[in-house]
Scaffold this motif. Structure first.
Motif, PDB file in Angstrom:
ATOM      1  N   TYR A  36       0.849  -1.189   0.000  1.00  0.00           N
ATOM      2  CA  TYR A  36       0.000   0.000   0.000  1.00  0.00           C
ATOM      3  C   TYR A  36       0.881   1.234   0.000  1.00  0.00           C
ATOM      4  O   TYR A  36       2.005   1.224   0.505  1.00  0.00           O
ATOM      5  CB  TYR A  36      -0.872   0.039   1.264  1.00  0.00           C
ATOM      6  CG  TYR A  36      -2.085  -0.854   1.230  1.00  0.00           C
ATOM      7  CD1 TYR A  36      -1.959  -2.232   1.426  1.00  0.00           C
ATOM      8  CD2 TYR A  36      -3.354  -0.337   1.001  1.00  0.00           C
ATOM      9  CE1 TYR A  36      -3.068  -3.062   1.396  1.00  0.00           C
ATOM     10  CE2 TYR A  36      -4.474  -1.147   0.973  1.00  0.00           C
ATOM     11  CZ  TYR A  36      -4.324  -2.502   1.171  1.00  0.00           C
ATOM     12  OH  TYR A  36      -5.433  -3.315   1.143  1.00  0.00           O
ATOM     13  N   GLN A  38       0.696   5.285   1.355  1.00  0.00           N
ATOM     14  CA  GLN A  38      -0.062   6.208   2.197  1.00  0.00           C
ATOM     15  C   GLN A  38       0.539   7.600   2.105  1.00  0.00           C
ATOM     16  O   GLN A  38       1.702   7.810   2.465  1.00  0.00           O
ATOM     17  CB  GLN A  38      -0.099   5.742   3.656  1.00  0.00           C
ATOM     18  CG  GLN A  38      -0.994   6.612   4.527  1.00  0.00           C
ATOM     19  CD  GLN A  38      -1.134   6.100   5.944  1.00  0.00           C
ATOM     20  OE1 GLN A  38      -0.284   5.381   6.444  1.00  0.00           O
ATOM     21  NE2 GLN A  38      -2.240   6.452   6.605  1.00  0.00           N
ATOM     22  N   PRO A  44      -4.417   4.585   3.548  1.00  0.00           N
ATOM     23  CA  PRO A  44      -3.594   3.822   2.606  1.00  0.00           C
ATOM     24  C   PRO A  44      -4.353   3.489   1.325  1.00  0.00           C
ATOM     25  O   PRO A  44      -5.563   3.287   1.352  1.00  0.00           O
ATOM     26  CB  PRO A  44      -3.264   2.551   3.397  1.00  0.00           C
ATOM     27  CG  PRO A  44      -3.427   2.928   4.835  1.00  0.00           C
ATOM     28  CD  PRO A  44      -4.546   3.916   4.844  1.00  0.00           C
TER      29      PRO A  44
END
Lengths: 108, 114
Positions: A36, A38, A44
């Protein structure tokens, strides 16, 4: 207990300077390794799923790879807009367990 | 299309007060997750819902924390008698089903306990 460890904690790169982020995991029965991104003040955002050793996924300047013990997120010729925290995660009994992330800063 | 919506985006409260955080998942998503993220740290799992049942509450830090979900819709995370260590961003995520690692996150509710 399943664990996910990421390194380095922080990484500063010059624009165009390629590098790799590491994610080590210990899990009984891997059901996927997930990356992910972020951005500050945001939730995220899903990038990749890897299921088996040897698998690779690519998206623009990012390439994720997987071995039996770790995953790498390779960043080729990064740009300032790639600056973010990158998180990896594994599934543990129907929930995602996240590492603490690598904070990437790319300077022009 | 509409993503995961969380409210309030920011909440400042005094120690000892109760707070409610709300999450509106993507329509049709049966799975809903709550995570906590302290400043500069990773995501800490709190609880997840499959429909309106919560198979895993193992991450709730204490009995001051509770959560409920109405059907396959809105969820509320309640923190009673807040403490300063509860200060964090509370993130909600949803997915079409459980057991998938592709979650759709909201932008979070930032809680500050004075």
């Amino acid at each position: 207990e399943d664990q996910v460890t990421q390194s380095p904690e922080a990484l500063r790169l010059q624009e165009g300077e390629s590098s790799s982020l590491n994610c080590s995991y210990t899990v009984s029965g891997l059901r996927g390794l997930f990356w992910y991104r972020q951005d500050p003040g945001k939730g995220p955002e899903f990038l990749f799923t890897l299921y088996s050793a040897g698998e690779e996924k690519e998206k623009e300047r990012l390439k994720a790879t997987l071995t039996k013990k770790e995953s790498f997120l390779h960043i080729t010729a990064p740009k300032p807009e790639d600056s973010a925290t990158y998180l990896c995660a594994v599934i543990d009994t129907d929930k995602l367990i996240f590492g603490t992330g690598t904070r990437l800063q790319v300077f022009p | 299309g509409a993503g995961v919506s969380q409210s309030p985006s920011n909440k400042v409260t005094e120690k000892g007060k109760d707070v409610e955080l709300r999450c509106d998942p993507i329509s049709g998503h049966t799975a809903l997750y709550w995570y906590r993220q302290r400043l500069g740290q990773g995501l800490e799992f709190l609880i997840y819902f499959q429909g309106n049942s919560a198979p895993d509450k193992s991450g709730l830090p204490s009995d001051r924390f509770s959560a409920e979900r109405t059907g396959e819709s809105v969820s509320t995370l309640t923190i009673q008698r807040t403490q300063q260590e509860d200060s964090a961003v509370y993130l909600c995520a949803s997915s079409p089903w459980t057991g998938t690692g592709e979650l759709f996150f909201g932008e979070g509710s930032r809680l500050t306990v004075l």
